[in-house]
Enzyme design. Structure first.
Site, PDB file in Angstrom:
ATOM      1  N   LYS A 217       0.842  -1.190   0.000  1.00 43.66           N
ATOM      2  CA  LYS A 217       0.000   0.000   0.000  1.00 43.66           C
ATOM      3  C   LYS A 217       0.885   1.250   0.000  1.00 43.66           C
ATOM      4  CE  LYS A 217      -3.907  -2.260   0.263  1.00 43.66           C
ATOM      5  NZ  LYS A 217      -4.935  -2.204  -0.786  1.00 43.66           N
TER       6      LYS A 217
ATOM      7  N   HIS B 179      -9.501  -8.381  -8.105  1.00 47.46           N
ATOM      8  CA  HIS B 179      -9.382  -7.887  -6.732  1.00 47.46           C
ATOM      9  C   HIS B 179      -9.987  -8.870  -5.732  1.00 47.46           C
ATOM     10  CE1 HIS B 179     -11.526  -5.522  -3.448  1.00 47.46           C
ATOM     11  NE2 HIS B 179     -10.275  -5.229  -3.215  1.00 47.46           N
TER      12      HIS B 179
END
Ligand code: MG
Length: 360
Positions: A166, A297
């Site tokens: 991230k 995803h």
């Protein structure tokens, strides 16, 4: 003929703290739909949220959608999907409707595959029986550089070909320092992907992409808000890093717009958020026509079969989702996720656990 359709909501606790630039996983709301036909067959599908809206999905199913299934032929999946969408035009296109449609659609595909005696990966296309896996679980935003390095080295040691980290720290230099630390540790022979979860402006995303290029990234995911196609197109034109989107898109048309604008070169269509396997395959085949790879995803337990079904599949994302609700976990070998070979979706549900975790 469908004689019964029911839905329940279970709250699955998150296994580990999961944070990104805009949110924390609160829990995994799992919406489970069972469809029973007059010959006694049962198909089970599911959908999810990461913490909000699960009761709204359940209410839409119970108040408006499930009754419409009674009396229908479960094999008419396109007709049913279209009918359900049009019956909810007042709230579609949107996340809640797509999540509800997905729970029904995946149950219908489960039935279809059970009847055919085929595993989903083969029924839906049949390209290969295993797909490469990358890990997200070791890349959350709250983790320190040392922890990121540790996680990346562990996944590399296990033979996995990539990790996702991230990004979206307040200072660009902090993002870069974390990425560079992982790159130095894993060497050049390992994919590193990054994900900003829509947190940046286009100008800031272009600035950071220029910085990140020296790290050699596999993709830059959701750099800016997902409804900003021209922002993505501007970024894609300004950087050599492939741009990835899809987890926040809710209809096949949204993907068409992205692909036509050359605004994304990795498509991350999410089988729950796009409305099920029926639209998922359409998006995947559209991406193929644009020579674009599909790396969906989340939902690894279902996406493993879908990525295995198509010729333009890339990675499956490793975040265990159904561990608390199933008896057997997705099989992993040599850095690959193995598509289940049993007929149906290949998810070995634990009904006792589902009962225990059921909240509605
Ligand atoms: Mg993401």
């Amino acid at each position: 003929m469908i004689i019964q359709a029911t839905a329940v909501l279970a709250d699955v606790p998150v296994e580990t703290l999961r944070t990104d630039a805009i949110q924390t996983f609160l829990k995994q709301e799992t919406i489970v739909v069972d469809i029973v036909t007059d010959d006694g067959a049962v198909g089970r599908g599911y959908s999810y949220t990461i913490g909000t809206g699960g009761t709204a999905v359940l209410a839409l199913l119970r108040d408006n959608l499930l009754d419409r299934l009674i009396g229908r032929d479960s094999r008419d999946i396109e007709a049913i999907w279209r009918d359900l969408l049009f019956s909810t035009r007042a709230t579609a296109v949107g996340a809640i409707t797509s999540l509800a449609l997905a729970a029904v659609d995946t149950a219908l595909w489960d039935l279809r595959a059970l009847r055919a005696g085929l595993p989903l990966w083969r029924l839906a296309g049949g390209f290969r029986d295993r797909v490469p896996l990358y890990d997200t679980e070791g890349g959350w935003l709250h983790l320190s550089s040392d922890e990121l390095v540790k996680g990346a080295l562990a996944s590399k040691k296990a033979g996995w070909p990539g990790v996702k980290l991230k990004v979206g720290k307040p200072r660009p230099g902090e993002d870069l320092e974390r990425l560079a630390a992982v790159r130095a540790a894993v060497g050049d022979d390992h994919d590193i992907m990054v994900d900003a979860n829509q947190a940046l402006t286009t100008a800031e995303a272009i600035r950071r992409a220029k910085l990140f290029e020296q790290v050699g990234l596999g993709w830059f995911e959701e750099p800016v808000p997902a409804d900003d196609i021209s922002g993505h197109a501007a970024l894609a034109a300004a950087t050599s890093i492939p741009i990835a989107v899809g987890e926040s898109l809710y209809s096949i048309s949204h993907f068409r717009e992205y692909l036509a604008a050359r605004a994304a070169s990795v498509i991350q269509v999410d089988v729950a958020r796009v409305g099920g396997i029926t639209p998922w395959l359409k998006v995947a085949h559209t991406a193929e026509a644009f020579n674009v790879v599909v790396c969906p995803h989340f939902l690894m337990e279902l996406h493993v079969s879908l990525v295995a079904a198509i010729p333009n599949g890339g990675y499956v994302e490793h975040i265990p989702q159904l561990r608390a609700l199933t008896r057997a976990e997705m099989e992993i070998a040599d850095g690959h996720a193995i598509a289940p070979q049993t007929p149906g979706l290949g998810i070995d549900w634990n009904d006792d656990a589902l009962d225990d975790l059921r909240v509605a």
